[in-house]
Design an enzyme around this catalytic site. Structure first.
Site, PDB file in Angstrom:
ATOM      1  N   LYS A 199      45.018  42.775  41.467  1.00 43.17           N
ATOM      2  CA  LYS A 199      46.389  43.235  41.753  1.00 43.17           C
ATOM      3  C   LYS A 199      46.757  44.478  40.947  1.00 43.17           C
ATOM      4  CE  LYS A 199      48.581  39.502  40.675  1.00 43.17           C
ATOM      5  NZ  LYS A 199      47.502  38.631  40.214  1.00 43.17           N
ATOM      6  N   ARG A 229      35.950  38.062  24.108  1.00 40.91           N
ATOM      7  CA  ARG A 229      37.328  37.583  24.264  1.00 40.91           C
ATOM      8  C   ARG A 229      37.342  36.067  24.347  1.00 40.91           C
ATOM      9  NH1 ARG A 229      40.435  41.146  28.676  1.00 40.91           N
ATOM     10  NH2 ARG A 229      41.844  39.398  28.347  1.00 40.91           N
ATOM     11  N   ARG A 279      56.263  33.992  40.733  1.00 38.56           N
ATOM     12  CA  ARG A 279      55.126  33.118  40.430  1.00 38.56           C
ATOM     13  C   ARG A 279      55.311  31.702  40.963  1.00 38.56           C
ATOM     14  NH1 ARG A 279      51.738  34.974  35.803  1.00 38.56           N
ATOM     15  NH2 ARG A 279      52.465  37.063  35.340  1.00 38.56           N
ATOM     16  N   ARG A 320      32.844  38.793  31.678  1.00 39.55           N
ATOM     17  CA  ARG A 320      33.546  39.867  30.968  1.00 39.55           C
ATOM     18  C   ARG A 320      33.984  39.398  29.583  1.00 39.55           C
ATOM     19  NH1 ARG A 320      39.220  41.400  33.269  1.00 39.55           N
ATOM     20  NH2 ARG A 320      39.711  39.534  32.094  1.00 39.55           N
ATOM     21  N   ARG A 344      44.076  28.569  34.573  1.00 39.21           N
ATOM     22  CA  ARG A 344      44.950  29.569  35.197  1.00 39.21           C
ATOM     23  C   ARG A 344      44.878  29.471  36.713  1.00 39.21           C
ATOM     24  NH1 ARG A 344      42.948  34.738  32.505  1.00 39.21           N
ATOM     25  NH2 ARG A 344      43.102  34.109  30.358  1.00 39.21           N
TER      26      ARG A 344
END
Length: 191
Positions: A13, A133, A88, A127, A144
């Site tokens: 997005k 991370r 949301r 990633r 999520r």
């Protein structure tokens, strides 16, 4: 044109919004950016939002709607906008429609970027490992996605019922996805 961008976390997005901003010369309204800007500026709503964020909580719908209303009252959105990260859930979708109706700027297009969830999970987890991370572990990303499926996916149906929804396959190169989006928007504006 007033566009609401929808899609699962990692669907692209933000990337597509940046391209649309260039193409359409419309402002990109990201709720995350709105929160950071208001907090930094020290506005009344920004101070309230910062206090909530600093406690590790989610900003209430009332604060978020107030920030959106402030942003949508600025001159640069008169021709339209690209809204990313909101609504949301269905409560927010209804509240957004009420706000946009009040300021006479209803949504023209809700654009859903469809992606294969398992591909996104794999990509984000890879990633995260490459970048070190800890916030993007497979477990966090799956959570999520579950939240998205439970709360945000019904917003897609909400816009579909209003005849405002278009779906675009989010697989392929960034440019391929962007060309699909442009095609959808051209069809919408010519109808």
């Amino acid at each position: 044109m007033r566009i609401v961008l929808l899609g699962a976390p990692g669907s692209g997005k933000g990337t597509q919004a940046a391209l649309l901003v260039e193409e359409l010369k419309l402002p990109h309204i990201s709720t995350g950016e709105l929160l950071r800007t208001a907090a930094k500026a020290g506005t009344d709503l920004g101070i309230k939002a910062k206090a909530v964020i600093d406690r590790g909580e989610l900003v209430s719908d009332d604060i978020m709607l107030g920030l959106l209303e402030e942003r949508l009252s600025q001159a640069d959105v008169e021709r339209g906008f690209i809204l990313d990260g909101y609504p949301r859930n269905l409560v927010q979708a209804h509240a957004l429609d009420e706000l946009l109706g009040r300021i006479r700027q209803p949504v023209d297009e809700a654009l859903q970027i469809d992606v294969d969830i398992e591909s996104v999970i794999t990509r984000i987890a890879r990633r995260a490992a490459e970048e070190g991370r800890s916030d993007d572990t497979e477990e966090v990303v799956r959570n999520r996605m579950k939240i998205y499926s439970d709360q945000t996916a019904p917003v897609v149906d909400y816009y579909a019922q209003q005849g405002l929804l278009s779906r675009v396959l989010g697989e392929g190169t960034i440019e391929e996805v962007f060309q699909r989006i442009k095609g959808v928007l051209q069809m919408r504006s010519s109808s």
